[in-house]
Design a protein around this motif. Sequence first.
Motif, mmCIF file in Angstrom:
data_model
loop_
_atom_site.group_PDB
_atom_site.id
_atom_site.type_symbol
_atom_site.label_atom_id
_atom_site.label_comp_id
_atom_site.label_asym_id
_atom_site.label_seq_id
_atom_site.Cartn_x
_atom_site.Cartn_y
_atom_site.Cartn_z
ATOM 1 N N THR A 245 0.819 -1.072 0.072
ATOM 2 C CA THR A 245 -0.068 0.132 0.001
ATOM 3 C C THR A 245 0.924 1.097 -0.039
ATOM 4 O O THR A 245 1.766 1.376 0.742
ATOM 5 C CB THR A 245 -1.011 0.009 1.323
ATOM 6 N N VAL A 246 0.747 2.225 -0.911
ATOM 7 C CA VAL A 246 1.360 3.520 -1.097
ATOM 8 C C VAL A 246 0.525 4.333 -0.460
ATOM 9 O O VAL A 246 -0.563 4.687 -0.467
ATOM 10 C CB VAL A 246 1.656 3.774 -2.655
ATOM 11 N N LYS A 247 1.297 5.094 0.547
ATOM 12 C CA LYS A 247 0.600 6.049 1.434
ATOM 13 C C LYS A 247 1.033 7.460 1.370
ATOM 14 O O LYS A 247 2.120 7.660 0.724
ATOM 15 C CB LYS A 247 0.950 5.910 2.998
ATOM 16 N N THR A 248 0.293 8.432 1.008
ATOM 17 C CA THR A 248 0.530 9.710 0.510
ATOM 18 C C THR A 248 0.028 10.799 1.311
ATOM 19 O O THR A 248 -0.716 10.618 2.378
ATOM 20 C CB THR A 248 -0.015 9.996 -1.058
ATOM 21 N N ILE B 262 -3.116 4.122 -1.368
ATOM 22 C CA ILE B 262 -3.300 3.680 -2.933
ATOM 23 C C ILE B 262 -2.872 2.203 -2.834
ATOM 24 O O ILE B 262 -1.483 1.964 -2.593
ATOM 25 C CB ILE B 262 -2.781 4.463 -3.870
ATOM 26 N N ALA B 263 -3.553 1.153 -3.100
ATOM 27 C CA ALA B 263 -3.235 -0.272 -3.329
ATOM 28 C C ALA B 263 -2.237 -0.212 -4.560
ATOM 29 O O ALA B 263 -2.305 0.584 -5.805
ATOM 30 C CB ALA B 263 -4.372 -1.261 -3.640
ATOM 31 N N ALA B 264 -1.092 -1.189 -4.531
ATOM 32 C CA ALA B 264 -0.218 -1.078 -5.458
ATOM 33 C C ALA B 264 -0.771 -1.494 -6.843
ATOM 34 O O ALA B 264 -0.241 -0.994 -7.939
ATOM 35 C CB ALA B 264 0.985 -1.997 -5.244
ATOM 36 N N ALA C 2 -0.917 6.861 -10.306
ATOM 37 C CA ALA C 2 -2.251 7.299 -9.907
ATOM 38 C C ALA C 2 -2.082 8.724 -9.021
ATOM 39 O O ALA C 2 -2.943 9.183 -8.635
ATOM 40 C CB ALA C 2 -2.971 6.235 -9.208
ATOM 41 N N LEU C 3 -0.710 9.099 -8.907
ATOM 42 C CA LEU C 3 -0.642 10.195 -8.039
ATOM 43 C C LEU C 3 -1.110 11.475 -8.727
ATOM 44 O O LEU C 3 -0.932 11.695 -10.049
ATOM 45 C CB LEU C 3 1.027 10.544 -7.757
ATOM 46 N N ASP C 4 -1.753 12.258 -7.959
ATOM 47 C CA ASP C 4 -2.262 13.662 -8.569
ATOM 48 C C ASP C 4 -1.108 14.710 -8.481
ATOM 49 O O ASP C 4 0.138 14.347 -7.971
ATOM 50 C CB ASP C 4 -3.336 14.471 -7.350
ATOM 51 N N GLU C 5 -1.282 15.881 -9.179
ATOM 52 C CA GLU C 5 -0.124 16.391 -9.419
ATOM 53 C C GLU C 5 0.677 17.000 -8.136
ATOM 54 O O GLU C 5 1.896 17.415 -8.061
ATOM 55 C CB GLU C 5 -0.300 17.841 -10.383
ATOM 56 N N GLU D 119 0.349 15.646 -5.185
ATOM 57 C CA GLU D 119 0.422 14.562 -4.365
ATOM 58 C C GLU D 119 1.795 13.748 -4.182
ATOM 59 O O GLU D 119 2.516 13.752 -5.028
ATOM 60 C CB GLU D 119 -0.718 13.483 -4.587
ATOM 61 N N ILE D 120 2.120 13.618 -2.752
ATOM 62 C CA ILE D 120 3.562 13.115 -2.591
ATOM 63 C C ILE D 120 3.457 11.836 -1.560
ATOM 64 O O ILE D 120 2.717 11.789 -0.498
ATOM 65 C CB ILE D 120 4.379 14.313 -1.976
ATOM 66 N N ILE D 121 4.384 11.130 -2.144
ATOM 67 C CA ILE D 121 4.306 9.676 -1.498
ATOM 68 C C ILE D 121 5.131 9.922 -0.165
ATOM 69 O O ILE D 121 6.034 10.515 0.132
ATOM 70 C CB ILE D 121 5.262 8.530 -2.021
#
Length: 263
Positions: free
Chosen positions: A131-134, A139-141, A152-155, A157-159
């Motif tokens: 799971t990627v946390k931002t 967000i599931a891989a 899937a990152l928004d402009e 949005e940062i991990i």
Amino acid sequence: MYNFNYSKAGSADAASQALASAEDGKVMAGGMTLIPTLKQRLAAPSDVIDLAGANLSGIRKDGNAIVIGAMTTHATVAGSADVKSAIPALADLADGIGDPAVRNRGTIGGSIANNDPAADYPSALVALGATVKTTKREIAADDFFTGMFETALDEDEIITEVSFPVPEKAGYAKFPNPASRYAIVGSFVAKTAGGVRVAITGAAPCVFRVQAWEDALSSNFSADAISDGAVDAGSMNADIHAGADYRAHLCGVMTKRAVAKAG
């Protein structure tokens, strides 16, 4: 290199705000991709926001998961006692990225945000069901990697971190480019409570799973269960390093090796 405004963010939220307010901003993690791109004048951002001071590095155990901060370097992942104990295949993968200079500067967050088709980490995230946390969400891989150099990152949005469930067993094997160490083809195999997952990187424009091999390995977790023909050569990359047919063949070879390494 074109002129740009440089700033160092003190937190992920501050970096996200700076990115949102910039005309055409870019976030810099380890800089292993961004700096060469800037030097070659392939990008001309208005702002570069450095995450070096954002306190996003570190590795911890959280229940049945290993959580890795976005700014954690490949060398730190490779040398982590927690990673080696819980998911040795992940430490093995990190230890095979690039050369020592790259491993000591490059970060897991930068790698997956860039989503180079030949990067190693995407296969680990998908195979392990990470799971990627931002700064905005989780967000599931399986939903994170959307295409070549696309996520899937928004402009703005940062991990911030990646959470890896600990599998029953896992293995990673790749056929590396002898110069860059990028994966011409890499296969990460993980046996979890929910079944077996096989994720291939390097072969196609984006990391992908092979359902036929997952089904076969769920019944018989052995290299002998990997059959030819499960990967369509028509969807493979073809370049000066390897043709499509060769990459399709390597998918099976690397998956067999990954299963053997998983033991």
